[in-house]
Scaffold this motif. Structure first.
Motif: not given
Length: 332
Positions: A29, A67-70, A76, A78-79
């Motif tokens: 992430v 979290v900005s990207e996974v 998802n 965590w986004l």
């Protein structure tokens, strides 16, 4: 992205660099860092005192952010979530000791003194909701180290007398707060009367200035001895600790900033059946239990001072001078 990297070709040995955002790896992430905190290992890297140094590596082990990207859809959930990062990598299967592959975020791999960092999803945990970004960034490495030293290796029990040496540093302040929350009778030592006064405000019973040659004898007379001592200095100070620990007591040391001792009172150690116990960072289980303990007891890290990325050299210089009370934080 902006980042603080090691560069031993410069006068300050660190520099603010502009780097490309790295691509995500499998199960990683991307965390947009809101705040990061310094540890002594960052300054030791700067001084060339840490192993496996590489110029161009982003320093910093502690961080909190969003979290900005996974890497894939399975992550998802965590986004957009606010998280803190466990900086201990590859601990291994044994709870007793770290594996030979153990590393810490920030050297030899990239760390948290940057706008974005990529980490395996197993390294992120929900940020404690009652903490500010600065407080959350201050927690991971020091909080984990203190928890393992005090609770796991030290086995603190309610009502025991605990001495935490060198109060003022990041790990020591966590050890004090954890011991108080556990119901210990807590004492500290420090070279600063002001730092001792701050410890007393937290609920510490008494502090001893170790610049005084007779501090150990005064501590023994005042307390009758300690069940558990948490120390990071070692060196020749170990004999003072052997003097003030109770027979059958435990001395846990998580560092050796004063190096190896020239003399060692081995006879008193074996006769009084004193336990000398080493401790380093902590396992994934330790981190989860630490975070649960912190959330349950609403423990707030002590933040010394907050700097910007552009002021990183000032932050490092403050750590080098040992002026801090609590954690030095860099806001991103």
């Amino acid at each position: 992205m902006k980042a603080i990297v090691l560069n031993r070709e410069t006068e300050s040995k660190i520099e603010l660099a502009d780097l490309p955002v790295p691509q995500l790896g499998t199960d990683q992430v991307r965390v947009q860092i809101k705040a990061a905190a310094l540890n002594h290992r960052d300054e030791w890297c700067r001084q060339g005192l840490y192993p496996n140094l590489k110029d161009g590596v982003i320093l910093g082990s502690d961080g909190a952010g969003i979290v900005s990207e996974v890497a894939h859809q399975g992550l998802n959930e965590w986004l957009g979530r606010e998280v803190i990062i466990n900086p201990a990598l590859n601990w291994g299967e044994s709870e007793k000791v770290q594996s030979k592959d153990f590393q810490i975020l920030g050297m030899p791999g990239h760390g948290t003194l940057t706008e974005f960092v990529n980490v395996d999803f197993s390294r992120i945990f929900p940020k404690p909701s009652f903490m500010s970004w600065e407080e959350a960034a201050a927690l991971p490495l020091g909080g984990l180290t203190a928890f393992r030293a005090l609770m796991v290796q030290g086995g603190l029990q309610k009502g025991e007398k605990v001495l935490v040496t060198g109060f003022g540093g990041g790990v020591a302040q966590f050890a004090v707060q954890y011991a108080l929350a556990k119901g210990g009778e807590v004492f500290v030592s420090s070279s600063s009367d002001d730092k001792i006064a701050s410890a007393l405000q937290l609920g510490v019973k008494k502090g001893f200035n170790y610049k005084n040659e007779d501090w150990a004898e005064a501590a023994l007379q005042k307390t009758g001895g300690f069940d558990l001592i948490i120390d990071s200095a070692m060196g020749d100070t170990i004999n003072n600790l052997i003097h003030v620990v109770k027979p059958g007591g435990r001395i846990v040391f998580y560092g050796a900033t004063k190096g190896n001792p020239d003399g060692f009172n081995a006879r008193k150690v074996f006769w009084n059946q004193i336990k000398l116990i080493g401790s380093t960072m902590g396992s994934d289980k330790d981190f989860a239990e630490m975070l649960s303990f912190v959330n349950q007891n609403k423990i707030r890290p002590l933040v010394d001072r907050v700097f910007s990325l552009e002021e990183a050299e000032k932050a490092f210089d403050r750590m080098k001078a040992g002026q801090q009370l609590g954690k030095i934080v860099i806001k991103i």
